[in-house]
Write a protein that holds these residues in place. Sequence first.
Motif, PDB file in Angstrom:
ATOM      1  N   ASN A 199     -67.359  19.424  83.725  1.00 19.46           N
ATOM      2  CA  ASN A 199     -68.806  19.218  83.693  1.00 19.46           C
ATOM      3  C   ASN A 199     -69.116  18.136  82.664  1.00 19.46           C
ATOM      4  OD1 ASN A 199     -71.638  19.396  83.314  1.00 19.46           O
ATOM      5  ND2 ASN A 199     -71.624  21.521  84.046  1.00 19.46           N
ATOM      6  N   SER A 200     -69.283  16.907  83.132  1.00 13.73           N
ATOM      7  CA  SER A 200     -69.503  15.780  82.223  1.00 13.73           C
ATOM      8  C   SER A 200     -70.790  15.938  81.430  1.00 13.73           C
ATOM      9  CB  SER A 200     -69.538  14.467  83.011  1.00 13.73           C
ATOM     10  OG  SER A 200     -68.286  14.204  83.605  1.00 13.73           O
ATOM     11  N   LEU A 201     -71.828  16.481  82.064  1.00 13.04           N
ATOM     12  CA  LEU A 201     -73.111  16.615  81.388  1.00 13.04           C
ATOM     13  C   LEU A 201     -73.003  17.556  80.193  1.00 13.04           C
ATOM     14  CD1 LEU A 201     -76.056  15.802  81.350  1.00 13.04           C
ATOM     15  CD2 LEU A 201     -76.557  17.693  82.912  1.00 13.04           C
ATOM     16  N   ASP A 202     -72.314  18.684  80.371  1.00  8.19           N
ATOM     17  CA  ASP A 202     -72.135  19.621  79.259  1.00  8.19           C
ATOM     18  C   ASP A 202     -71.291  18.994  78.156  1.00  8.19           C
ATOM     19  OD1 ASP A 202     -73.634  21.549  80.475  1.00  8.19           O
ATOM     20  OD2 ASP A 202     -71.928  22.663  81.297  1.00  8.19           O
ATOM     21  N   ALA A 203     -70.289  18.208  78.546  1.00  3.24           N
ATOM     22  CA  ALA A 203     -69.433  17.551  77.557  1.00  3.24           C
ATOM     23  C   ALA A 203     -70.230  16.543  76.738  1.00  3.24           C
ATOM     24  CB  ALA A 203     -68.265  16.859  78.261  1.00  3.24           C
ATOM     25  N   ILE A 204     -71.132  15.823  77.397  1.00  2.00           N
ATOM     26  CA  ILE A 204     -71.971  14.855  76.690  1.00  2.00           C
ATOM     27  C   ILE A 204     -72.905  15.566  75.724  1.00  2.00           C
ATOM     28  CG2 ILE A 204     -73.827  13.167  76.990  1.00  2.00           C
ATOM     29  CD1 ILE A 204     -72.507  12.372  79.634  1.00  2.00           C
ATOM     30  N   LYS A 205     -73.503  16.665  76.174  1.00  2.00           N
ATOM     31  CA  LYS A 205     -74.409  17.429  75.307  1.00  2.00           C
ATOM     32  C   LYS A 205     -73.672  17.938  74.068  1.00  2.00           C
ATOM     33  CE  LYS A 205     -77.595  19.061  78.906  1.00  2.00           C
ATOM     34  NZ  LYS A 205     -78.103  20.251  79.640  1.00  2.00           N
ATOM     35  N   GLN A 206     -72.449  18.428  74.280  1.00  2.00           N
ATOM     36  CA  GLN A 206     -71.667  18.939  73.157  1.00  2.00           C
ATOM     37  C   GLN A 206     -71.319  17.820  72.183  1.00  2.00           C
ATOM     38  OE1 GLN A 206     -68.056  20.933  74.284  1.00  2.00           O
ATOM     39  NE2 GLN A 206     -67.339  21.168  72.179  1.00  2.00           N
ATOM     40  N   LYS A 207     -70.931  16.661  72.732  1.00  3.56           N
ATOM     41  CA  LYS A 207     -70.560  15.533  71.877  1.00  3.56           C
ATOM     42  C   LYS A 207     -71.770  15.022  71.093  1.00  3.56           C
ATOM     43  CE  LYS A 207     -67.021  14.087  71.914  1.00  3.56           C
ATOM     44  NZ  LYS A 207     -65.823  14.332  71.060  1.00  3.56           N
ATOM     45  N   MET A 208     -72.917  14.964  71.742  1.00  6.60           N
ATOM     46  CA  MET A 208     -74.124  14.509  71.052  1.00  6.60           C
ATOM     47  C   MET A 208     -74.517  15.483  69.945  1.00  6.60           C
ATOM     48  SD  MET A 208     -76.509  12.909  74.084  1.00  6.60           S
ATOM     49  CE  MET A 208     -77.772  12.414  72.912  1.00  6.60           C
ATOM     50  N   ALA A 209     -74.351  16.772  70.209  1.00  5.46           N
ATOM     51  CA  ALA A 209     -74.670  17.772  69.185  1.00  5.46           C
ATOM     52  C   ALA A 209     -73.751  17.614  67.977  1.00  5.46           C
ATOM     53  CB  ALA A 209     -74.542  19.175  69.773  1.00  5.46           C
ATOM     54  N   GLU A 210     -72.474  17.316  68.240  1.00  5.72           N
ATOM     55  CA  GLU A 210     -71.517  17.139  67.149  1.00  5.72           C
ATOM     56  C   GLU A 210     -71.881  15.937  66.285  1.00  5.72           C
ATOM     57  OE1 GLU A 210     -67.644  16.800  68.804  1.00  5.72           O
ATOM     58  OE2 GLU A 210     -67.639  18.814  69.691  1.00  5.72           O
ATOM     59  N   PHE A 211     -72.151  14.819  66.932  1.00  8.12           N
ATOM     60  CA  PHE A 211     -72.394  13.595  66.187  1.00  8.12           C
ATOM     61  C   PHE A 211     -73.801  13.513  65.607  1.00  8.12           C
ATOM     62  CE2 PHE A 211     -68.669  12.159  68.581  1.00  8.12           C
ATOM     63  CZ  PHE A 211     -67.936  11.596  67.551  1.00  8.12           C
ATOM     64  N   SER A 212     -74.680  14.392  66.036  1.00  9.08           N
ATOM     65  CA  SER A 212     -76.015  14.418  65.447  1.00  9.08           C
ATOM     66  C   SER A 212     -75.966  14.843  63.988  1.00  9.08           C
ATOM     67  CB  SER A 212     -76.928  15.366  66.234  1.00  9.08           C
ATOM     68  OG  SER A 212     -77.181  14.852  67.517  1.00  9.08           O
ATOM     69  N   ASN A 213     -74.873  15.496  63.600  1.00  2.67           N
ATOM     70  CA  ASN A 213     -74.723  15.943  62.216  1.00  2.67           C
ATOM     71  C   ASN A 213     -73.900  14.981  61.369  1.00  2.67           C
ATOM     72  OD1 ASN A 213     -76.169  18.381  62.613  1.00  2.67           O
ATOM     73  ND2 ASN A 213     -74.374  19.287  63.598  1.00  2.67           N
ATOM     74  N   VAL A 214     -73.481  13.853  61.966  1.00  3.29           N
ATOM     75  CA  VAL A 214     -72.763  12.833  61.211  1.00  3.29           C
ATOM     76  C   VAL A 214     -73.765  12.067  60.348  1.00  3.29           C
ATOM     77  CG1 VAL A 214     -71.401  10.715  61.414  1.00  3.29           C
ATOM     78  CG2 VAL A 214     -70.971  12.630  62.955  1.00  3.29           C
ATOM     79  N   LYS A 215     -73.340  11.636  59.175  1.00  5.92           N
ATOM     80  CA  LYS A 215     -74.278  10.993  58.251  1.00  5.92           C
ATOM     81  C   LYS A 215     -74.907   9.746  58.851  1.00  5.92           C
ATOM     82  CE  LYS A 215     -74.887   9.306  53.554  1.00  5.92           C
ATOM     83  NZ  LYS A 215     -74.308   9.111  52.215  1.00  5.92           N
TER      84      LYS A 215
END
Length: 256
Positions: free
Chosen positions: A26-42
């Motif tokens: 599921n590419s859409l779920d993978a993108i959402k997860q990746k965006m959530a991860e990098f949203s916490n990057v400085k």
Amino acid sequence: MNDVNSNNQTGQIHFYQGSEALKTKNSLDAIKQKMAEFSNVKNVSFLLGAGVSSGAILDMKGMHDEISQDINKNTNLEDKTKDLYKKLSGDNLEKVLGVLYAKKHFLEGTIKPDKTEKDSVNELINHIQDQMFFKINIDLLGEKAAETLSLYKKLYQKVALRNKDLSRINIFTTNNDLFNEKALDNLNINYNNGFGGGLERVFNPARFNYTFSKKIDANLEKFEPLENMVYLYKLKFLNYWVALKNNTGVSGFILG
């Protein structure tokens, strides 16, 4: 740098990290997860391509096709102007304008330029630019723009509000439309697009180095960065996005 590229031109979502296509169920779920991860990057930046606004505004090829038809049918254009356009190859309006401006500068640099040829070049440049401006500046409150504007607002609701210890979000876009500004205004999110002034807006790139803060103590000179703040960089007619890594690293998403 990590890149996420969402491309829905063929009815499918393609998910890339760097130059590698990640195979997921599921590419859409993978993108959402990746965006959530990098949203916490400085330090995190987004590059919004033409595909982000394509639901409301024609892509460059579609715009090229419509403008080509208009030029062929337009009775107000001189025949020599139409003939000049027929000699141009490709379906990218930016490259077409680049060729026309090169020809314009060449004619201006000659001792005795052909006036008819010079007029044809200027007429064609003005016509193409006017048509592009008209097609890009759609009614942002209209039904056609509603869905696209909603997507922009959802994006900013997710990424704009960040912890004060993190850097503010950087948005880079090659789009000339005003969906970013409209979405940010509707959400009451502060943004810095390099323009300053009041009645007369003046572009000053040095403004991107400004930090917008609020006073947290009335008696002391103590400030903290605004939480809802976006730095908006509009890249006009640029084909490449270059991210320079600093000591903390830069994470980026490419959408569209």
